[in-house]
Design a protein around this motif. Structure first.
Motif: not given
Length: 309
Positions: A24-37
């Motif tokens: 966020a400080k760098r102005g980068v958008a994050v698309e975070a996925w979670a691999l769940r078990s």
């Protein structure tokens, strides 16, 4: 930036939050996925940082970075199953739970990969590294002593991986930070001897004590790791030509040979934020070489288990 987390326990959640904060400080958008078990429902604040939770990675999906944050015992198989799915890897320490496993069997040649080493990023350690070239060190004494039931408030210590040998627990590899930073400061020792086992009242089947003696070309070292110390202690003493230098990581202080005390107190998360900032630079190509590549991390793992590399 599209990223995949393979586990969202305490350390995975910390990295997820820090990733969003630095990005966020760098102005980068994050698309975070979670691999769940697990069927465990994630806290709302954690779910809000994710765009998707999956049981397996769909065919054809690719990520800018993957955070390997599931239990140590699952690292090798997870890396092998997801080989080539990400441009850069952030692998939580220790890299494996078995030192006979081979990096080349689960990670592609030339793969960008960094194995977590947060102690290298704390303010006291940074200060110690800066003054080390001016010291003539004869001997080092290291201790990391803490009480396992206090590690995770409101969590039964008997249920976490640290308590179970078959999940990769035990002080020798759980507290691998000490050998990681020693190898970073002085290199790999020529000779090492280790005694370890389970000696306390704690209801665990993993080792709760490990004691080492090591020899470098020009110095000796002692390392004490335990799960049962009621008073938290994490420090290194360097016995030098003109006095003793003590880096007390718990107190955030550095005591020089002349007795001068320098203060570097800071919230623990600051080291993780510095580490995340480094990894994002590395993943983006700012640093061509990892400061803690898998091959080095595997060598350190062998040290923690008492093997000379």
């Amino acid at each position: 930036m599209k990223v995949l987390f393979t586990g969202l326990g305490s350390i995975g959640t910390r990295h997820l939050k820090n990733l969003h904060a630095i990005a966020a400080k760098r102005g980068v958008a994050v698309e975070a996925w979670a691999l769940r078990s697990s069927d465990r429902v994630l806290p709302d604040e954690t779910r809000a940082l994710l765009v998707r939770e999956v049981r397996e990675v769909p065919e054809g999906e690719h990520f800018d970075a993957m955070f390997l944050t599931n239990p140590t015992s699952l690292h090798f198989e997870t890396l092998r199953a997801l080989r080539g799915k990400a441009d850069a890897l952030f692998i939580e320490k220790p890299i494996f739970d078995d030192p006979s496993l081979r990096v080349e069997d689960c990670i592609l040649p030339g793969q960008k990969a960094y194995v977590a080493a947060p102690m290298r990023w704390c303010g006291t350690m940074i200060a110690l590294e800066k003054c080390l070239p001016e010291l003539r060190v004869y001997s080092a004494r290291v201790i990391c002593s803490s009480y396992l039931p206090d590690w995770r408030p409101n969590v039964d210590y008997r249920t976490v991986y640290s308590a179970h040998r078959d999940m990769g627990g035990g002080v020798a590899i759980d507290l691998i930070h000490e050998w990681d930073y020693l190898a970073g400061l002085f290199g790999v020792p020529d000779e090492i001897h280790c005694l370890r086992g389970t000696y306390s009242h704690l209801e665990i089947d993993s080792d709760d004590l490990a004691v080492y003696i090591a020899r470098w070309p020009h110095m000796l070292g002692e390392v004490h790791l335990d799960y049962f110390g009621r008073t938290y202690r994490r420090a290194i003493e360097l016995f030098c030509e003109h006095g003793t230098v003590t880096a007390d990581f718990g107190a955030g202080t550095l005591t020089r040979e002349d007795g001068t005390v320098e203060h570097y107190e800071e919230p623990v998360n600051e080291r993780y934020l510095r580490e995340m900032a480094y990894f994002l630079d590395y993943a983006a190509g700012a640093n061509e070489k990892s400061i803690n590549p898998p091959e080095t991390a595997l060598a350190v793992l062998k040290l923690t288990l008492g093997e000379t590399v």
